[in-house]
Design a protein around this motif. Structure first.
Motif, PDB file in Angstrom:
ATOM      1  N   PRO A 224      -2.692 -54.834 -15.968  1.00  0.00           N
ATOM      2  CA  PRO A 224      -2.566 -53.498 -16.583  1.00  0.00           C
ATOM      3  C   PRO A 224      -1.762 -53.577 -17.881  1.00  0.00           C
ATOM      4  O   PRO A 224      -0.945 -54.479 -18.098  1.00  0.00           O
ATOM      5  N   SER A 225      -2.008 -52.608 -18.698  1.00  0.00           N
ATOM      6  CA  SER A 225      -1.429 -52.635 -20.055  1.00  0.00           C
ATOM      7  C   SER A 225       0.095 -52.588 -20.033  1.00  0.00           C
ATOM      8  O   SER A 225       0.752 -53.026 -20.985  1.00  0.00           O
ATOM      9  N   ASP A 226       0.700 -52.044 -19.000  1.00  0.00           N
ATOM     10  CA  ASP A 226       2.151 -51.945 -18.960  1.00  0.00           C
ATOM     11  C   ASP A 226       2.816 -53.213 -18.438  1.00  0.00           C
ATOM     12  O   ASP A 226       4.042 -53.249 -18.248  1.00  0.00           O
ATOM     13  N   ILE A 227       2.037 -54.249 -18.145  1.00  0.00           N
ATOM     14  CA  ILE A 227       2.606 -55.519 -17.694  1.00  0.00           C
ATOM     15  C   ILE A 227       2.619 -56.496 -18.871  1.00  0.00           C
ATOM     16  O   ILE A 227       1.563 -56.842 -19.414  1.00  0.00           O
ATOM     17  N   ASP A 228       3.790 -56.898 -19.261  1.00  0.00           N
ATOM     18  CA  ASP A 228       3.962 -57.890 -20.332  1.00  0.00           C
ATOM     19  C   ASP A 228       4.458 -59.171 -19.674  1.00  0.00           C
ATOM     20  O   ASP A 228       5.586 -59.234 -19.169  1.00  0.00           O
TER      21      ASP A 228
END
Length: 974
Positions: A315-319
């Motif tokens: 997901p986009s919020d996982i860096d």
């Protein structure tokens, strides 16, 4: 078509109105209510474990409901989750600064491996309390263990695979029994079988998994930070215990197949999902630098077990540079990613995050997430807290995802027990098929939905898809309830109209011949369907009108046969001069009424076949009802054709033994008309007893007289006992026939003599044959020469009668002599009778003093008595009492009268000087003497013995108890 649709809409509107009214007052109905009645529990339901660890949690593993937890530096806590109140604490016994690096628990929950950060490994069995060091494993930092689920047991691991941080894969085996409980070497062996490498050289073995496919084939999956390796090979049967070195040896010269991804965050982890009722995993999810590689496991593939692979990016919020995933767990439709402060659940069908659970800072950072594969529970822990997730109804919304992916079969599979969801899927599938011009499939789906009927029907009409419309109506009809009779009628009628239109279009196109035949077969199947039978039968008049309006006589006949309307079928064949077909229908269905109705027509054209059919019906047909058809036929037919009528009538008379007078009379009329020879034989066979003759004698006599059949008339006269008429008519035919008639009245000699005189007169006067006349005298003993002489003319000489006269005189003399002999015999008989009477008067019998009355059993000599020749003796009054009830009424009256007269004669006279023998003196003119009265009484009372005479024989059928006194007698016995 439009009118039918309108009617159907009205019926649906009425049905919908009823349902709406029911809903308004709270009455349940079958419609779908798309509303949540209560708050639905989440798929992943979190529960905090009520456990406060005394030290920080280093590692936690769970399998088969067995939980092992490493606490602090030297403590190991084991908990059987079936008995959570009985934890077991084990001390590692380490005095150095070594810490637990990782723990590995096998699928049975029996074998626990504890990897230390000092490159040592400890072993603990569930059944023991003491931790053992694995000396052969020393010097290796253990990263992963591949357990043997096929040969492992509670005391023996079987061959297992061990992955190290240096990239080596070792094969080992641990046994409690063979190594001994107190042995320092529970490990049986520890040997290297392979080394995993990446571009830069050996890489840590992050995960190991051993699976067995079909035909003894094994699949070994090993992962590094960037690569996923597969080792495939067979282990020879019987050598499984020797391990997997042979599989790795196959790849000594070349690399095995692997998948590689460029990115890496220093480690990777693979998770598997195993259904409850299966032993092998069905899908996998590999967490690595580029995302999650998800796919299924296909054990039938020869060189790779991985199938349907796809990479779901994070997901986009996982860096991954800041908060990279720590662990991964795979369920049936989701994989869960563990982040330092939260858990995310991603759907494996569409890659979307469907669940996120944020943990409070007070719990600390999340450390590890694992799943117990046997109970499908997910465990998460920090250094201070343990959480457990329960997976509940995970597939509840899967149908919607499959539907959005246009995988409608799978979507229906996951909502088959939820009709409101199934209806949505079917509607979406129907619309999808319609948009892709798969109209037939669309019609099948629309028929199963709750969408408005008229909208769907108009949709297909506007698209000019009659075939799809028919399919929709057929499916809709099959789903209707038996109570929905109006809708059933409308759909049935509409389908019939559509079928007829379609058949009419196809029939005129030779290139569509195969389609026409197929459609015709479908139409016939529709007409003959048992489910539609009642509806079609109740509305058969409308169906007939539709068939007639289209001129489809073929299906009209077919429908009539299905409806068992054989009258219409036969009438159709007759109208088209198909008489053989009509007769075949009659013969096949054997309906008597139809035979009666159509026989007059059929016999005019195929008489022989019709009669054969009648005969095959046997007694089921009443021949009287067929006579009108035969009469009309015989009046206009030839003799040869009339023979068919005679054949059937003979069958009825001789085979069926019919006794109906009409049948016999009609057969007589046919015989009289065409077969006079058979007429006389029939009459003779019928006999001469009028009570057993089944034809009308008067009708037969008139019929034979009209056609001049004199011999038949003579026979009928004889049966009617009209012998004079029979002789008169027979003399017109044959004198011998007349003679046979003259002898018939055997009991009436006067009539016989009269008949023979008629014959003699005819012979003398008509035939003028004297010899034949004399022959008549010899044929009948009743005739004398003097009876015949008056018939002869005066000029006849006596020479012709000489012999007859002499014979007559001799007969007279014989008769006179016979009379004399009879007179002498009578005289002798009278003489013997007189002698017998005289002898009887002098006959007597002796009675002993002790003799008793046979009736009352009292002494006999006390009163007047009777003595019979048979030996029985009765008192006078006892005999009178026994005889009187059995006498005829007139004798009873006579006896009473005689008793009164006897009583009158026994009264004393006024004169005292009357002589004693006054009984013998006449009492006056016209009166009987006393002795005569007694004799008359004796004749009545003592004519025969009451026990030995006819009186006893006549009373044999009389009951012992008088029926009128039966009740009284029965009561006396109670």
């Amino acid at each position: 078509m439009a009118s039918i649709l309108d009617e159907y809409e009205d019926s649906l509107y009425r049905s919908a109105s009823v349902q709406q009214s029911r809903a308004s007052v709270g009455i349940p109905h079958s419609g779908y209510v798309n509303a949540r009645l209560e708050k639905e529990t989440p798929i992943f339901n979190k529960q905090r474990i009520d456990f406060a660890p005394p030290e920080k949690i280093n590692s936690l593993v769970v399998s088969s409901n067995q939980l092992c937890m490493s606490l602090g530096k030297d403590t190991l806590l084991r908990i059987d989750l079936g008995k959570p109140d009985e934890p077991n604490q084990v001390e590692l016994g380490r005095k150095d600064e070594a810490k637990v690096y990782k723990m590995f628990l096998d699928h049975t929950g029996s074998h626990l491996l504890i990897a230390m950060n000092t490159s040592e490994c400890l072993y603990l069995n569930r059944s023991v309390q003491k931790v053992r060091a694995l000396s052969r494993w020393k010097g290796h930092l253990i990263e992963s263990v591949g357990w043997n689920k096929f040969l492992g047991s509670e005391t023996n691991t079987g061959p297992i695979l061990v992955g190290t941080a240096q990239g080596q894969i070792y094969e080992a085996e641990i046994s409690v029994s063979e190594g001994g409980l107190f042995s320092t070497n529970p490990d049986q062996y520890f040997r290297q079988v392979y080394t995993l490498e990446e571009e830069s050289g050996p890489a840590p073995v992050c995960c190991l998994e051993i699976e067995r496919g079909m035909e003894g084939k094994f699949f070994i999956i090993a992962t590094t930070q960037k690569r996923l390796f597969q080792f495939v090979g067979k282990v020879p049967e019987g050598t499984e215990q020797q391990g997997f070195s042979s599989i790795f040896a196959m790849h000594a010269d070349h690399l095995p197949s692997f998948r590689e991804f460029p990115a890496s965050f220093g480690f990777s982890e693979i998770a598997f999902y195993t259904p409850k009722l299966r032993s092998n995993p069905r899908s996998f999810a590999w967490m690595m630098g580029n995302g999650v590689l998800y796919g299924t496991l296909d054990y039938s593939r020869p060189d790779s077990i991985l199938s349907d692979e796809r990479v779901w990016v994070y997901p986009s919020d996982i860096d991954i540079t800041v908060n990279k995933p720590i662990s991964i767990v795979l369920t049936q439709f989701h994989f869960l990613l563990l982040l330092p402060d939260r858990v995310k659940a991603v759907c494996t069908l569409n890659g979307q995050v469907v669940f996120q659970d944020l943990f409070l800072e007070k719990f600390g950072l999340l450390t590890r997430m694992i799943k117990d594969p046997t109970v499908q529970q997910i465990w998460i822990h920090t250094e201070k807290v343990v959480f457990r997730y329960h997976v509940q109804r995970e597939s509840r919304d899967v149908w919607k995802m499959y539907m959005n992916m246009n995988k409608f079969d799978l979507a229906k599979e996951y909502c088959k027990d939820r009709p409101e969801c199934l209806d949505i899927v079917l509607a979406k599938e129907a619309e999808h098929c319609f948009q892709n011009k798969r109209y037939l499939d669309s019609a099948k789906c629309y028929a199963l939905t709750q969408n408005y009927f008229e909208e769907i029907a108009l949709k297909f009409i506007e698209a000019k898809q009659e075939e799809a419309l028919m399919e929709f109506l057929i499916k809709k009809l099959s789903n209707l309830k038996p109570s929905e009779k109006t809708q059933t009628t409308l759909l049935t009628t509409w389908l019939t109209e559509l079928y007829l239109n379609w058949l009419g279009i196809l029939e005129g196109d030779p290139s569509q011949r195969n389609l026409y035949l197929d459609t015709r077969e479908k139409f016939r199947t529709f007409l003959s369907s048992p489910k539609n039978k009642d509806c079609l039968f109740n509305n058969r008049a409308s169906i007939y009108e539709l068939l007639a309006s289209h001129g489809d006589t073929e299906h009209m006949v077919y429908f009539a046969v299905i409806m068992q309307d054989y009258e219409r079928v036969v009438a159709h064949h007759c109208q088209h001069d198909e008489y053989d077909e009509a007769l075949n229908v009659l013969s096949r269905h054997r309906d008597e009424k139809l035979f009666y109705k159509f026989s007059p027509v059929l016999i005019q054209h195929i008489p022989k076949k019709v009669v054969d059919a009648w005969i095959s019906m046997g007694s089921r047909l009443d021949a009287r009802n067929l006579i009108p058809a035969l009469v009309n036929y015989s009046q206009s037919a030839s003799t040869q054709q009339i023979n068919e009528a005679i054949r059937y009538m003979e069958f009825c008379v001789y085979q069926l033994e019919e006794t109906q007078q009409a049948i016999h009379n009609y057969l007589l009329s046919l015989y009289a008309l065409c077969r006079p020879d058979s007429l006389l034989s029939y009459l003779e066979q019928a006999g001469t007893n009028p009570n057993r003759i089944h034809y009308d004698l008067k009708y037969a006599l008139r019929l034979c007289a009209e056609h001049g059949h004199h011999r038949a008339c003579v026979h009928i006269y004889k049966v009617m006992e009209l012998y004079e008429e029979a002789v008169d008519l027979a003399l017109q035919v044959d004198v011998d026939l007349a003679k046979s008639c003259a002898d018939l009245p055997e009991d009436d000699e006067e009539l016989r003599k009269k008949l023979w005189l008629k014959i003699a007169c005819h012979v003398v006067q008509e035939e003028k044959d004297v010899k034949k006349a004399m022959a008549c005298l010899s044929s009948c003993a009743l005739l004398k020469i003097e009876d015949v002489l008056p018939f002869f003319p005066d000029f006849v000489t006596i020479d012709h009668f000489k012999e007859a006269i002499c014979n007559s005189l001799e007969d007279y003399n014989k008769h006179i002599e016979e009379l004399k002999r009879e007179m002498e015999e009578a005289t002798q008989s009278a003489k013997r009778i007189r002698e017998d009477i005289q002898e009887m008067r002098n006959k007597y019998g002796s009675v002993e003093p002790q003799e008793k009355c046979a009736a009352c059993d009292f002494p006999l000599l006390n009163r007047p008595f009777y003595l019979f020749l048979c030996g029985h003796m009765f008192h006078y009054d006892c005999l009178l009492q026994a005889v009187f009830p059995n006498l005829p009424a007139y004798k009873q009256a006579k006896l009473e009268d005689l008793q009164k007269k006897l009583a009158a004669t026994s009264q004393p006279s006024k004169s005292h000087h009357r002589p004693r023998d006054a009984d013998t003196i006449s009492l006056g003119k016209g009166q009987q003497s006393r002795e005569q009265i007694k004799a008359d009484i004796d004749d009545i009372v003592a004519g025969e013995c009451v026990y030995c005479g006819e009186l006893m024989i006549r009373s044999i059928d009389k009951p012992f108890i008088d029926p009128q006194k039966y009740e009284e007698e029965m009561q006396s016995w109670l």
